[in-house]
Motif scaffolding. Structure first.
Motif, PDB file in Angstrom:
ATOM      1  N   ILE A   4      -6.112   7.982   0.932  1.00 27.50           N
ATOM      2  CA  ILE A   4      -6.348   6.976   1.975  1.00 27.50           C
ATOM      3  C   ILE A   4      -7.411   7.473   2.943  1.00 27.50           C
ATOM      4  O   ILE A   4      -8.358   6.750   3.281  1.00 27.50           O
ATOM      5  CB  ILE A   4      -5.037   6.666   2.725  1.00 27.50           C
ATOM      6  CG1 ILE A   4      -3.981   6.138   1.754  1.00 27.50           C
ATOM      7  CG2 ILE A   4      -5.290   5.660   3.848  1.00 27.50           C
ATOM      8  CD1 ILE A   4      -2.597   6.004   2.370  1.00 27.50           C
ATOM      9  N   VAL A   5      -7.266   8.715   3.377  1.00 31.03           N
ATOM     10  CA  VAL A   5      -8.226   9.303   4.318  1.00 31.03           C
ATOM     11  C   VAL A   5      -9.607   9.405   3.680  1.00 31.03           C
ATOM     12  O   VAL A   5     -10.623   9.060   4.294  1.00 31.03           O
ATOM     13  CB  VAL A   5      -7.736  10.685   4.797  1.00 31.03           C
ATOM     14  CG1 VAL A   5      -8.790  11.359   5.660  1.00 31.03           C
ATOM     15  CG2 VAL A   5      -6.427  10.541   5.565  1.00 31.03           C
ATOM     16  N   MET A   6      -9.643   9.893   2.443  1.00 32.15           N
ATOM     17  CA  MET A   6     -10.921  10.026   1.756  1.00 32.15           C
ATOM     18  C   MET A   6     -11.607   8.675   1.589  1.00 32.15           C
ATOM     19  O   MET A   6     -12.819   8.540   1.762  1.00 32.15           O
ATOM     20  CB  MET A   6     -10.733  10.671   0.383  1.00 32.15           C
ATOM     21  CG  MET A   6     -12.032  10.926  -0.367  1.00 32.15           C
ATOM     22  SD  MET A   6     -11.742  11.430  -2.070  1.00 32.15           S
ATOM     23  CE  MET A   6     -11.166   9.885  -2.792  1.00 32.15           C
ATOM     24  N   GLY A   7     -10.818   7.659   1.247  1.00 32.95           N
ATOM     25  CA  GLY A   7     -11.386   6.324   1.104  1.00 32.95           C
ATOM     26  C   GLY A   7     -12.064   5.853   2.376  1.00 32.95           C
ATOM     27  O   GLY A   7     -13.168   5.294   2.345  1.00 32.95           O
ATOM     28  N   LEU A   8     -11.418   6.104   3.515  1.00 32.84           N
ATOM     29  CA  LEU A   8     -12.004   5.723   4.803  1.00 32.84           C
ATOM     30  C   LEU A   8     -13.259   6.534   5.122  1.00 32.84           C
ATOM     31  O   LEU A   8     -14.290   5.978   5.535  1.00 32.84           O
ATOM     32  CB  LEU A   8     -10.975   5.919   5.919  1.00 32.84           C
ATOM     33  CG  LEU A   8      -9.835   4.898   5.998  1.00 32.84           C
ATOM     34  CD1 LEU A   8      -8.806   5.352   7.020  1.00 32.84           C
ATOM     35  CD2 LEU A   8     -10.369   3.514   6.351  1.00 32.84           C
ATOM     36  N   MET A  36     -13.566   2.245  -0.834  1.00 30.86           N
ATOM     37  CA  MET A  36     -12.691   1.359  -0.078  1.00 30.86           C
ATOM     38  C   MET A  36     -11.479   0.965  -0.917  1.00 30.86           C
ATOM     39  O   MET A  36     -10.329   1.064  -0.472  1.00 30.86           O
ATOM     40  CB  MET A  36     -13.449   0.108   0.358  1.00 30.86           C
ATOM     41  CG  MET A  36     -12.613  -0.868   1.180  1.00 30.86           C
ATOM     42  SD  MET A  36     -13.341  -2.528   1.287  1.00 30.86           S
ATOM     43  CE  MET A  36     -12.938  -3.189  -0.340  1.00 30.86           C
ATOM     44  N   TRP A  37     -11.747   0.524  -2.150  1.00 28.09           N
ATOM     45  CA  TRP A  37     -10.654   0.129  -3.035  1.00 28.09           C
ATOM     46  C   TRP A  37      -9.784   1.326  -3.401  1.00 28.09           C
ATOM     47  O   TRP A  37      -8.569   1.189  -3.574  1.00 28.09           O
ATOM     48  CB  TRP A  37     -11.195  -0.537  -4.295  1.00 28.09           C
ATOM     49  CG  TRP A  37     -11.671  -1.934  -4.114  1.00 28.09           C
ATOM     50  CD1 TRP A  37     -12.953  -2.410  -4.261  1.00 28.09           C
ATOM     51  CD2 TRP A  37     -10.879  -3.074  -3.746  1.00 28.09           C
ATOM     52  NE1 TRP A  37     -12.994  -3.760  -4.013  1.00 28.09           N
ATOM     53  CE2 TRP A  37     -11.740  -4.193  -3.688  1.00 28.09           C
ATOM     54  CE3 TRP A  37      -9.522  -3.253  -3.451  1.00 28.09           C
ATOM     55  CZ2 TRP A  37     -11.296  -5.464  -3.365  1.00 28.09           C
ATOM     56  CZ3 TRP A  37      -9.074  -4.523  -3.121  1.00 28.09           C
ATOM     57  CH2 TRP A  37      -9.952  -5.606  -3.087  1.00 28.09           C
ATOM     58  N   TYR A  38     -10.394   2.506  -3.502  1.00 30.99           N
ATOM     59  CA  TYR A  38      -9.606   3.698  -3.813  1.00 30.99           C
ATOM     60  C   TYR A  38      -8.620   3.998  -2.683  1.00 30.99           C
ATOM     61  O   TYR A  38      -7.458   4.362  -2.931  1.00 30.99           O
ATOM     62  CB  TYR A  38     -10.509   4.908  -4.056  1.00 30.99           C
ATOM     63  CG  TYR A  38      -9.732   6.121  -4.514  1.00 30.99           C
ATOM     64  CD1 TYR A  38      -9.399   6.285  -5.853  1.00 30.99           C
ATOM     65  CD2 TYR A  38      -9.302   7.087  -3.602  1.00 30.99           C
ATOM     66  CE1 TYR A  38      -8.665   7.388  -6.270  1.00 30.99           C
ATOM     67  CE2 TYR A  38      -8.560   8.184  -4.014  1.00 30.99           C
ATOM     68  CZ  TYR A  38      -8.248   8.327  -5.353  1.00 30.99           C
ATOM     69  OH  TYR A  38      -7.503   9.414  -5.755  1.00 30.99           O
ATOM     70  N   GLY A  39      -9.080   3.867  -1.446  1.00 35.00           N
ATOM     71  CA  GLY A  39      -8.181   4.058  -0.312  1.00 35.00           C
ATOM     72  C   GLY A  39      -7.035   3.065  -0.323  1.00 35.00           C
ATOM     73  O   GLY A  39      -5.872   3.433  -0.071  1.00 35.00           O
ATOM     74  N   LEU A  40      -7.337   1.797  -0.636  1.00 33.03           N
ATOM     75  CA  LEU A  40      -6.283   0.784  -0.713  1.00 33.03           C
ATOM     76  C   LEU A  40      -5.351   1.049  -1.886  1.00 33.03           C
ATOM     77  O   LEU A  40      -4.140   0.819  -1.790  1.00 33.03           O
ATOM     78  CB  LEU A  40      -6.923  -0.607  -0.841  1.00 33.03           C
ATOM     79  CG  LEU A  40      -7.654  -1.117   0.400  1.00 33.03           C
ATOM     80  CD1 LEU A  40      -8.390  -2.412   0.098  1.00 33.03           C
ATOM     81  CD2 LEU A  40      -6.662  -1.325   1.560  1.00 33.03           C
ATOM     82  N   MET A  41      -5.913   1.530  -2.995  1.00 31.92           N
ATOM     83  CA  MET A  41      -5.085   1.887  -4.146  1.00 31.92           C
ATOM     84  C   MET A  41      -4.114   3.008  -3.777  1.00 31.92           C
ATOM     85  O   MET A  41      -2.929   2.974  -4.147  1.00 31.92           O
ATOM     86  CB  MET A  41      -5.964   2.323  -5.310  1.00 31.92           C
ATOM     87  CG  MET A  41      -5.195   2.740  -6.560  1.00 31.92           C
ATOM     88  SD  MET A  41      -6.243   3.479  -7.835  1.00 31.92           S
ATOM     89  CE  MET A  41      -6.505   5.110  -7.120  1.00 31.92           C
ATOM     90  N   SER A  42      -4.606   3.996  -3.055  1.00 31.39           N
ATOM     91  CA  SER A  42      -3.758   5.108  -2.630  1.00 31.39           C
ATOM     92  C   SER A  42      -2.654   4.622  -1.694  1.00 31.39           C
ATOM     93  O   SER A  42      -1.499   5.073  -1.783  1.00 31.39           O
ATOM     94  CB  SER A  42      -4.601   6.184  -1.936  1.00 31.39           C
ATOM     95  OG  SER A  42      -5.572   6.709  -2.812  1.00 31.39           O
ATOM     96  N   SER A 197      -7.395  12.622  -9.164  1.00 32.87           N
ATOM     97  CA  SER A 197      -8.232  11.480  -8.800  1.00 32.87           C
ATOM     98  C   SER A 197      -8.943  11.701  -7.467  1.00 32.87           C
ATOM     99  O   SER A 197     -10.111  11.344  -7.309  1.00 32.87           O
ATOM    100  CB  SER A 197      -7.372  10.212  -8.719  1.00 32.87           C
ATOM    101  OG  SER A 197      -6.750   9.946  -9.954  1.00 32.87           O
ATOM    102  N   ASP A 198      -8.229  12.312  -6.510  1.00 36.80           N
ATOM    103  CA  ASP A 198      -8.827  12.580  -5.195  1.00 36.80           C
ATOM    104  C   ASP A 198     -10.023  13.524  -5.294  1.00 36.80           C
ATOM    105  O   ASP A 198     -10.930  13.480  -4.458  1.00 36.80           O
ATOM    106  CB  ASP A 198      -7.772  13.187  -4.255  1.00 36.80           C
ATOM    107  CG  ASP A 198      -6.701  12.197  -3.850  1.00 36.80           C
ATOM    108  OD1 ASP A 198      -6.869  11.000  -4.115  1.00 36.80           O
ATOM    109  OD2 ASP A 198      -5.671  12.633  -3.284  1.00 36.80           O
TER     110      ASP A 198
END
Length: 218
Positions: A4-8, A36-42, A197-198
């Motif tokens: 989530i943090v990385m996505g942001l 963005m989508w990765y953060g939402l996925m997390s 994944s991160d």
């Protein structure tokens, strides 16, 4: 949480570049959406798999964001392959309105299919784009390693870090049953999958950045 943090941290500057700059760099829009989508996925995965396991909303968020993230990654890898094959005049340019309209349309379609479609449609959206993204990643690796001139040392480091992390995620899924039986349920595939994944996504992004025309070290 790390995803989530990385996505942001990645999506905000990339999307700011894509929308606010007069001359945005190619790739900033596509990779900004991927992060963005990765953060939402997390977020969806954390909530649905660990906290609110019966929440239909977070399940749908997980499905939509997983499919959408993979679609953006596929597009980003496509840009990277185009840069690799023709560094000076890539035919793929996500600064164009048509490219962005196509991506928005694809995201709307994913959301509609996830909300209105049958369960098997959601299962396909969860798995199929991930497999296609994996295939594109493998194709990109071949293009980088076996096309002349050879890649830079910096790119090789980023690329192989991404490959190793992706193998960690893939191995966690394959050996999930063995991990649970041997070490207990707390060692299921989920933490290892998300750890891989991160690491894999930002490393893949930075490896492709090395191919950007007139790119500076990133």
């Amino acid at each position: 949480m790390a995803g989530i943090v990385m996505g942001l941290l990645y999506s905000f500057p990339l999307l700011s570049e894509a929308f606010r700059s007069r001359n945005p760099k190619a790739g900033s829009f596509t990779w900004g959406l991927a992060f963005m989508w990765y953060g939402l996925m997390s977020l969806g995965g954390l909530m649905f798999h660990c906290i609110l396991t019966t929440s239909h909303f977070f399940y749908l968020l997980d499905v939509v964001s997983t499919a959408s993230c993979c679609m953006a990654i596929i597009s980003g890898i496509g840009i990277g392959i185009a840069w690799r094959m023709n560094p000076h005049a890539s035919p793929l340019d996500d600064t164009r309105l048509m490219w962005r309209a196509c991506m928005y349309s694809a995201f709307v379609l994913v959301i509609a299919l996830s909300v209105l479609g049958a369960q098997y449609i959601r299962d396909l959206l969860y798995v199929l784009p991930s497999l296609i993204a994996l295939g594109f990643g493998a194709h990109f690796y071949v293009k980088v390693m076996f096309t002349r001139p050879g890649p830079s040392i910096r790119m090789l480091v980023w690329l192989h870090c991404s490959v190793l992390a992706a193998l960690l995620s893939l191995g966690a899924v394959i050996f999930d049953s063995w991990l649970c039986k041997t070490f207990g349920a707390e060692f299921s595939c989920l933490p290892w999958f998300f750890l891989g994944s991160d690491i894999a996504l930002p490393c893949l992004y930075h490896s492709i950045k090395q191919l950007e025309p007139h790119a500076k070290s990133s």
